[in-house]
Motif scaffolding. Structure first.
Motif, PDB file in Angstrom:
ATOM      1  N   LEU A 160       0.781  -1.216   0.051  1.00 16.19           N
ATOM      2  CA  LEU A 160      -0.020  -0.109  -0.063  1.00 16.19           C
ATOM      3  C   LEU A 160       0.857   1.300  -0.158  1.00 16.19           C
ATOM      4  O   LEU A 160       0.556   2.165  -0.687  1.00 16.19           O
ATOM      5  N   VAL A 161       1.857   1.327   0.862  1.00 18.25           N
ATOM      6  CA  VAL A 161       2.759   2.399   1.005  1.00 18.25           C
ATOM      7  C   VAL A 161       3.365   2.619  -0.295  1.00 18.25           C
ATOM      8  O   VAL A 161       3.663   3.886  -0.620  1.00 18.25           O
ATOM      9  N   LEU A 162       3.953   1.488  -0.885  1.00 21.77           N
ATOM     10  CA  LEU A 162       4.450   1.879  -2.133  1.00 21.77           C
ATOM     11  C   LEU A 162       3.694   1.721  -3.630  1.00 21.77           C
ATOM     12  O   LEU A 162       4.046   0.991  -4.577  1.00 21.77           O
ATOM     13  N   SER A 163       2.600   2.296  -3.409  1.00 22.08           N
ATOM     14  CA  SER A 163       1.676   2.425  -4.290  1.00 22.08           C
ATOM     15  C   SER A 163       1.251   3.836  -4.611  1.00 22.08           C
ATOM     16  O   SER A 163       1.737   4.739  -4.287  1.00 22.08           O
ATOM     17  N   ASP A 164       0.439   3.977  -5.688  1.00 24.04           N
ATOM     18  CA  ASP A 164       0.121   5.513  -6.043  1.00 24.04           C
ATOM     19  C   ASP A 164      -1.022   5.863  -5.160  1.00 24.04           C
ATOM     20  O   ASP A 164      -1.694   7.194  -5.310  1.00 24.04           O
ATOM     21  N   MET A 165      -1.591   5.195  -4.272  1.00 27.78           N
ATOM     22  CA  MET A 165      -2.747   5.567  -3.457  1.00 27.78           C
ATOM     23  C   MET A 165      -2.199   6.607  -2.458  1.00 27.78           C
ATOM     24  O   MET A 165      -3.070   7.527  -2.136  1.00 27.78           O
ATOM     25  N   ILE A 166      -1.234   6.590  -1.923  1.00 21.41           N
ATOM     26  CA  ILE A 166      -0.748   7.732  -0.894  1.00 21.41           C
ATOM     27  C   ILE A 166      -0.094   8.769  -1.405  1.00 21.41           C
ATOM     28  O   ILE A 166      -0.107   9.903  -1.237  1.00 21.41           O
ATOM     29  N   LEU A 167       1.130   8.042  -2.134  1.00 20.25           N
ATOM     30  CA  LEU A 167       1.802   9.098  -2.570  1.00 20.25           C
ATOM     31  C   LEU A 167       2.103   9.004  -4.333  1.00 20.25           C
ATOM     32  O   LEU A 167       1.967   7.957  -4.909  1.00 20.25           O
ATOM     33  N   PRO A 168       1.914  10.068  -5.018  1.00 23.55           N
ATOM     34  CA  PRO A 168       2.107   9.637  -6.605  1.00 23.55           C
ATOM     35  C   PRO A 168       3.415   9.142  -6.970  1.00 23.55           C
ATOM     36  O   PRO A 168       4.521   9.361  -6.358  1.00 23.55           O
ATOM     37  N   SER A 189       6.634  10.897  -7.790  1.00 21.97           N
ATOM     38  CA  SER A 189       7.477  11.746  -6.816  1.00 21.97           C
ATOM     39  C   SER A 189       8.524  10.871  -6.257  1.00 21.97           C
ATOM     40  O   SER A 189       9.637  11.255  -5.585  1.00 21.97           O
ATOM     41  N   MET A 190       8.491   9.486  -6.826  1.00 19.24           N
ATOM     42  CA  MET A 190       9.469   8.623  -6.255  1.00 19.24           C
ATOM     43  C   MET A 190      10.620   8.672  -7.194  1.00 19.24           C
ATOM     44  O   MET A 190      10.732   9.047  -8.104  1.00 19.24           O
ATOM     45  N   SER A 191      11.742   8.334  -6.608  1.00 22.07           N
ATOM     46  CA  SER A 191      13.098   8.115  -7.275  1.00 22.07           C
ATOM     47  C   SER A 191      13.063   7.193  -8.653  1.00 22.07           C
ATOM     48  O   SER A 191      12.215   6.231  -8.805  1.00 22.07           O
ATOM     49  N   GLY A 192      13.940   7.362  -9.560  1.00 23.95           N
ATOM     50  CA  GLY A 192      13.959   6.399 -10.582  1.00 23.95           C
ATOM     51  C   GLY A 192      13.923   4.889 -10.425  1.00 23.95           C
ATOM     52  O   GLY A 192      13.361   4.119 -11.051  1.00 23.95           O
ATOM     53  N   LYS A 193      14.972   4.530  -9.381  1.00 25.53           N
ATOM     54  CA  LYS A 193      15.046   3.153  -9.040  1.00 25.53           C
ATOM     55  C   LYS A 193      14.033   2.600  -8.396  1.00 25.53           C
ATOM     56  O   LYS A 193      13.613   1.310  -8.755  1.00 25.53           O
ATOM     57  N   LEU A 194      13.383   3.245  -7.358  1.00 27.08           N
ATOM     58  CA  LEU A 194      12.471   2.972  -6.827  1.00 27.08           C
ATOM     59  C   LEU A 194      11.078   2.723  -7.577  1.00 27.08           C
ATOM     60  O   LEU A 194      10.140   1.861  -7.439  1.00 27.08           O
ATOM     61  N   SER A 219      11.014   2.258 -10.709  1.00 27.95           N
ATOM     62  CA  SER A 219      11.138   0.940 -11.765  1.00 27.95           C
ATOM     63  C   SER A 219      10.739  -0.315 -10.919  1.00 27.95           C
ATOM     64  O   SER A 219      10.237  -1.260 -11.561  1.00 27.95           O
ATOM     65  N   ILE A 220      11.182  -0.241  -9.560  1.00 31.72           N
ATOM     66  CA  ILE A 220      10.678  -1.553  -8.517  1.00 31.72           C
ATOM     67  C   ILE A 220       8.977  -1.391  -8.523  1.00 31.72           C
ATOM     68  O   ILE A 220       8.356  -2.496  -8.601  1.00 31.72           O
ATOM     69  N   VAL A 221       8.583  -0.253  -8.269  1.00 33.45           N
ATOM     70  CA  VAL A 221       7.190  -0.096  -7.697  1.00 33.45           C
ATOM     71  C   VAL A 221       6.279  -0.565  -9.096  1.00 33.45           C
ATOM     72  O   VAL A 221       5.275  -0.819  -8.780  1.00 33.45           O
ATOM     73  N   LYS A 222       6.609  -0.240 -10.159  1.00 32.29           N
ATOM     74  CA  LYS A 222       5.664  -0.515 -11.266  1.00 32.29           C
ATOM     75  C   LYS A 222       5.284  -1.988 -11.300  1.00 32.29           C
ATOM     76  O   LYS A 222       4.295  -2.350 -11.883  1.00 32.29           O
ATOM     77  N   PHE A 223       5.974  -3.005 -10.619  1.00 32.31           N
ATOM     78  CA  PHE A 223       5.712  -4.031 -10.571  1.00 32.31           C
ATOM     79  C   PHE A 223       5.003  -4.613  -9.340  1.00 32.31           C
ATOM     80  O   PHE A 223       4.809  -5.974  -8.927  1.00 32.31           O
ATOM     81  N   PHE A 280      -0.431  -4.133  -6.355  1.00 30.36           N
ATOM     82  CA  PHE A 280      -1.468  -3.347  -6.000  1.00 30.36           C
ATOM     83  C   PHE A 280      -1.330  -2.054  -6.940  1.00 30.36           C
ATOM     84  O   PHE A 280      -2.509  -1.682  -7.291  1.00 30.36           O
ATOM     85  N   VAL A 281      -0.451  -1.788  -7.521  1.00 30.25           N
ATOM     86  CA  VAL A 281      -0.206  -0.611  -8.550  1.00 30.25           C
ATOM     87  C   VAL A 281      -0.812  -1.299  -9.977  1.00 30.25           C
ATOM     88  O   VAL A 281      -1.739  -0.588 -10.361  1.00 30.25           O
ATOM     89  N   ILE A 282      -0.329  -2.682 -10.312  1.00 33.35           N
ATOM     90  CA  ILE A 282      -1.182  -3.117 -11.464  1.00 33.35           C
ATOM     91  C   ILE A 282      -2.511  -3.450 -11.164  1.00 33.35           C
ATOM     92  O   ILE A 282      -3.147  -2.970 -12.475  1.00 33.35           O
ATOM     93  N   GLY A 283      -2.902  -3.866 -10.327  1.00 28.72           N
ATOM     94  CA  GLY A 283      -4.299  -3.993 -10.109  1.00 28.72           C
ATOM     95  C   GLY A 283      -5.052  -2.608 -10.123  1.00 28.72           C
ATOM     96  O   GLY A 283      -6.202  -2.662 -10.850  1.00 28.72           O
ATOM     97  N   ASN A 284      -4.674  -1.636  -9.494  1.00 26.56           N
ATOM     98  CA  ASN A 284      -5.342  -0.334  -9.526  1.00 26.56           C
ATOM     99  C   ASN A 284      -5.292   0.127 -10.966  1.00 26.56           C
ATOM    100  O   ASN A 284      -6.284   0.727 -11.424  1.00 26.56           O
ATOM    101  N   ASP A 285      -4.177  -0.164 -11.755  1.00 25.05           N
ATOM    102  CA  ASP A 285      -4.307   0.517 -13.275  1.00 25.05           C
ATOM    103  C   ASP A 285      -5.339  -0.216 -14.016  1.00 25.05           C
ATOM    104  O   ASP A 285      -5.976   0.272 -14.687  1.00 25.05           O
ATOM    105  N   LEU A 286      -5.441  -1.525 -13.624  1.00 24.81           N
ATOM    106  CA  LEU A 286      -6.204  -2.364 -14.437  1.00 24.81           C
ATOM    107  C   LEU A 286      -7.476  -2.104 -14.182  1.00 24.81           C
ATOM    108  O   LEU A 286      -8.600  -2.228 -15.102  1.00 24.81           O
ATOM    109  N   MET A 287      -8.122  -1.848 -12.845  1.00 24.06           N
ATOM    110  CA  MET A 287      -9.455  -1.550 -12.553  1.00 24.06           C
ATOM    111  C   MET A 287      -9.800  -0.327 -13.073  1.00 24.06           C
ATOM    112  O   MET A 287     -10.885  -0.075 -13.381  1.00 24.06           O
TER     113      MET A 287
END
Length: 181
Positions: free
Chosen positions: A149-157, A160-165, A167-171, A174-181
């Motif tokens: 949840l914290v590493l998703s776009d529900m709390i912080l966009p 605003s995250m760094s490039g390396k983080l 690239s990890i958070v895209k997988f 929760f983020v993928i499910g949120n984008d699909l819904m």
């Protein structure tokens, strides 16, 4: 000029909004559905696995001629059925607010629900298999769900995250499910 109202407000203004008064529930609703599916799917399946491992009938279940795959499949199907009923109740209530959006996309929503539920249930089963007690399994389930949840776009966009983080958070499921819904 002797009127006090004319002195206090010499110019009367009327503010009319450009957009229609609406709630942001239609933007937040998919995230809330994925959040519920995530927490319930991970917690339920990990709890079912650890309860079965620690039950008094665990030896009897161990010596039965049923493979471990079938036992895990039974836990998966049980969790999926419970999550399906829970989500159906939520969708029935939400039809009151979003009649045309949900009914027109019911097939797509069902497929996405199945995929998201499967991922989170399998994560919960993995946690249940790794940990031996219900307490540690519950703590691990809550910790993983909170981390997702914290590493998703529900709390912080995500921007605003760094490039390396990023690239990890895209997988993040929760983020993928949120984008699909």
């Amino acid at each position: 000029v002797t009127d006090a109202d004319k002195i206090v407000t010499p110019v009367e203004t009327v503010i009319e909004p450009i957009s229609i008064n609406q709630t942001y529930l239609n933007y937040v609703f998919p995230s809330l559905i994925v959040l519920i599916i995530m927490f319930v799917g991970i917690l339920l399946s990990s709890t079912l696995i650890t309860m079965e491992k620690n039950s008094q009938a665990s030896f009897r279940n161990f010596i039965t001629p049923v493979s471990n795959f079938k036992k895990i499949l039974a836990t998966y199907l049980t969790s999926l059925i419970i999550l399906t009923f829970q989500t159906i109740v939520i969708l029935i209530i939400s039809v009151y607010f979003f009649k045309e959006e949900i009914m027109s996309n019911l097939g797509g929503i069902s497929l996405v629900f199945f995929l998201i539920s499967s991922v989170f249930i399998l994560l919960g089963i993995l946690i249940g298999l790794v940990f031996s007690s219900e307490e540690t399994g519950t703590i691990a389930s809550i910790s993983l769900s909170t981390l997702l949840l914290v590493l998703s776009d529900m709390i912080l966009p995500l921007e605003s995250m760094s490039g390396k983080l990023l690239s990890i958070v895209k997988f993040n499921p929760f983020v993928i499910g949120n984008d699909l819904m």
